[in-house]
Design an enzyme around this catalytic site. Structure first.
Site, short mmCIF file in Angstrom:
data_model
loop_
_atom_site.label_atom_id
_atom_site.label_comp_id
_atom_site.label_asym_id
_atom_site.label_seq_id
_atom_site.Cartn_x
_atom_site.Cartn_y
_atom_site.Cartn_z
NE ARG A 1 -4.16 -1.87 1.83
CZ ARG A 1 -5.16 -2.03 2.66
NH1 ARG A 1 -5.26 -1.26 3.74
NH2 ARG A 1 -6.10 -2.91 2.43
CG ASP B 1 -13.62 6.96 8.46
OD1 ASP B 1 -14.24 5.93 8.78
OD2 ASP B 1 -12.40 6.95 8.18
C1 LIG Z 1 -13.76 -1.33 8.99
S1 LIG Z 1 -14.32 0.32 8.85
C2 LIG Z 1 -15.85 0.26 9.75
C3 LIG Z 1 -16.99 0.96 9.05
C4 LIG Z 1 -18.36 0.85 9.73
N1 LIG Z 1 -18.38 1.45 11.03
C5 LIG Z 1 -18.81 -0.57 9.81
O1 LIG Z 1 -18.90 -1.13 10.90
O2 LIG Z 1 -19.08 -1.18 8.77
C6 LIG Z 1 -13.23 1.15 10.01
C7 LIG Z 1 -13.13 2.64 9.77
O3 LIG Z 1 -12.50 3.24 10.90
C8 LIG Z 1 -11.75 4.35 10.42
N2 LIG Z 1 -10.75 4.73 11.44
C9 LIG Z 1 -9.63 4.09 11.81
N3 LIG Z 1 -8.99 4.75 12.78
C10 LIG Z 1 -9.74 5.84 13.05
C11 LIG Z 1 -9.61 6.92 13.96
N4 LIG Z 1 -8.57 7.01 14.80
N5 LIG Z 1 -10.56 7.88 13.95
C12 LIG Z 1 -11.62 7.80 13.10
N6 LIG Z 1 -11.80 6.80 12.23
C13 LIG Z 1 -10.87 5.83 12.20
C14 LIG Z 1 -11.15 3.85 9.12
O4 LIG Z 1 -10.77 4.93 8.29
C15 LIG Z 1 -12.30 3.03 8.55
O5 LIG Z 1 -13.08 3.77 7.65
#
Ligand SMILES: C[S@@+](CC[C@H](N)C(=O)[O-])C[C@H]1O[C@@H](n2cnc3c(N)ncnc32)[C@H](O)[C@@H]1O
Length: 282
Positions: free
Chosen positions: A43, A151
């Protein structure tokens, strides 16, 4: 005849890998495990190529010195897992419709209903919340719903704002929901579906880091923070849960994922259903 050799992609040394792991942890709370080496390399090589960097060391120096913070956002975008789907963990949306909506309808205050999807990724979660509520609430009450979706990833947020998805991402939704809440792309947009403007316009999208939740301006009746704490260690989970708890209204609900737990995290919330917690009323 001249032969052009493609330059080999730079390799990631142990020291550089360690520097990436530290940086990602400090800025996002995400713990990258050892097995992620190949994924990180692949990546980040794309970022090196995009910026014309010849080594990971040069790239990391640039990220650390970049006062705009733009490349750090790109790095975290490249690393974070954005996997999500409409109606993921459907029990949560049943709970919202069957348990929470009737409570709101019985509430005398009739003020705004505040919800927050706190790691909304590409938008499927906040749009599912909104579809569920708009289909369950009488029109007068649907107007009270305010939904914040945030996000860390700007790339995921751009997709969320646009609300355009490939048909295979929505094809398993009930036909009535598809008809009510999506429009089908035609011509160049063939194969795509877009969330209707009436729905998109009701969500406020913001970039927010769960590690830096400051003042939010209002308490929330419902917070969804699902499938993100799984990437955090206990210390970060503790910090995030404490911040989310502070931002819940009395009686407000916190949804986490069924694959996450609050074991080992100190909090004052009540467990009310699998992966659903509630702040006490008083
Ligand atoms: C696997 S997705 C989950 C999406 C949704 N909540 C679901 O359950 O389907 C995880 C998300 O967390 C976000 N993320 C990771 N670390 C974060 C942080 N410190 N603050 C805000 N968002 C974060 C990532 O960018 C990603 O879009």
């Amino acid at each position: 005849m001249s032969v052009v050799f493609e330059e080999a992609a730079p390799a990631l040394s142990d020291r550089e890998l360690n520097a990436v792991v530290q940086l990602v942890y400090q800025r996002s709370g995400i713990t990258l495990h050892d097995g992620k080496r190949a994924l990180i390399t692949a990546r980040l090589q794309k970022r090196l190529k995009a910026g014309g960097f010849r080594s990971f060391a040069a790239y990391l120096r640039f990220v650390e010195q970049d006062a705009s913070g733009q490349e750090l956002v790109q790095l975290l975008d490249a690393i974070a897992t954005n996997h999500t789907s409409f109606f993921r963990e459907p029990q949560h949306f049943d709970f919202l419709r069957e348990q929470i909506v009737p409570e709101w309808l019985g509430r005398p205050d009739r003020g705004p209903i505040e919800l927050w999807s706190a790691a909304c990724s590409t938008g499927e979660e906040p749009y599912t919340i909104l579809m569920t509520l708009l289909d369950a609430l009488p029109a007068a009450d649907a107007g009270r719903v305010r939904l914040l979706a945030s996000d860390l990833s700007t790339k995921a947020l751009a997709t969320a704002r646009a609300g355009v998805y490939r048909l295979d991402r929505v094809q398993d939704l009930p036909p009535a929901i598809l008809r009510r809440h999506f429009e089908r792309g035609l011509g160049e947009q063939e194969g795509l579906a877009r969330v209707r403007p009436a729905l998109r316009e009701r969500v406020t999208f913001e970039q927010r880091n769960l590690l830096e939740i400051g003042a939010m301006g209002r308490p929330f009746d419902v917070i969804f923070c699902r499938n993100v704490m799984i990437y955090f260690d206990r210390a970060v989970q503790q910090r995030v849960v404490a911040a989310l708890e502070r931002h819940l209204a009395p009686g407000g609900y916190l949804f986490i994922s069924h694959s996450e737990g609050l074991n080992g995290v100190t909090h004052g919330l009540q467990w009310v259903a699998p992966a659903v917690y509630r702040r006490r009323l008083t």
